[in-house]
Design a protein around this motif. Sequence first.
Motif, mmCIF file in Angstrom:
data_model
loop_
_atom_site.group_PDB
_atom_site.id
_atom_site.type_symbol
_atom_site.label_atom_id
_atom_site.label_comp_id
_atom_site.label_asym_id
_atom_site.label_seq_id
_atom_site.Cartn_x
_atom_site.Cartn_y
_atom_site.Cartn_z
ATOM 1 N N LYS A 101 -0.970 6.581 5.790
ATOM 2 C CA LYS A 101 -0.697 8.003 5.531
ATOM 3 C C LYS A 101 0.477 8.503 6.384
ATOM 4 N N ILE A 102 0.600 7.992 7.585
ATOM 5 C CA ILE A 102 1.694 8.403 8.473
ATOM 6 C C ILE A 102 3.045 8.039 7.857
ATOM 7 N N LEU A 103 3.143 6.840 7.264
ATOM 8 C CA LEU A 103 4.390 6.441 6.622
ATOM 9 C C LEU A 103 4.670 7.302 5.406
ATOM 10 N N LEU A 104 3.631 7.618 4.652
ATOM 11 C CA LEU A 104 3.817 8.469 3.478
ATOM 12 C C LEU A 104 4.319 9.853 3.884
ATOM 13 N N THR A 132 0.832 -1.209 0.000
ATOM 14 C CA THR A 132 0.000 0.000 0.000
ATOM 15 C C THR A 132 0.865 1.257 0.000
ATOM 16 N N VAL A 133 1.840 1.289 0.878
ATOM 17 C CA VAL A 133 2.710 2.463 0.985
ATOM 18 C C VAL A 133 3.538 2.626 -0.288
ATOM 19 N N SER A 134 4.093 1.551 -0.789
ATOM 20 C CA SER A 134 4.935 1.599 -1.989
ATOM 21 C C SER A 134 4.157 2.105 -3.207
ATOM 22 N N LEU A 135 2.991 1.526 -3.444
ATOM 23 C CA LEU A 135 2.186 1.920 -4.606
ATOM 24 C C LEU A 135 1.672 3.348 -4.479
ATOM 25 N N THR A 136 1.253 3.724 -3.280
ATOM 26 C CA THR A 136 0.746 5.082 -3.077
ATOM 27 C C THR A 136 1.856 6.111 -3.258
ATOM 28 N N ALA A 137 3.032 5.843 -2.715
ATOM 29 C CA ALA A 137 4.157 6.776 -2.873
ATOM 30 C C ALA A 137 4.493 6.959 -4.344
ATOM 31 N N ARG A 138 4.504 5.872 -5.091
ATOM 32 C CA ARG A 138 4.803 5.959 -6.522
ATOM 33 C C ARG A 138 3.733 6.755 -7.256
#
Length: 134
Positions: A123-126, A23-29
């Motif tokens: 969202k916190i990680l992003l 989730t974090v990887s795809l959202t960041a990209r």
Amino acid sequence: MAEATARNLNMLLVEEQNLLRKTVSLTARSLGMGTVHEAATVQAAERMLRERAYQGAVISIDCGADGDGHYNLALLDKVRNGLSASPATIPIAVMVDQATADLMRELRERQVNRVILKPFRAKILLEAFEAFGK
């Protein structure tokens, strides 16, 4: 943060939970924040840290923790002691179940930039990764 710079950021996420990593990887990209490289284990993260330089890392210090409640700080130590392809001063955030005074002291000594308490939203990680580019 300049958009061209954001796209070139290489960031490391060390977390055992596959869904959270993806989730974090795809959202960041998709947001143009850069590339989040995923590691599910400490061993995979060690290999990745030797092979590539990162502009920041978010590390779950629960990964590889022993059953006595001691957190695994080995990755932090390797980066801070210059035993990775990244500069020893890269920003690092850690994810942890609970933060005791002793743990916070150890994290401060290792110049950890941010402590993220579990449970949290992706969202916190992003936000942590976004701060690495500033």
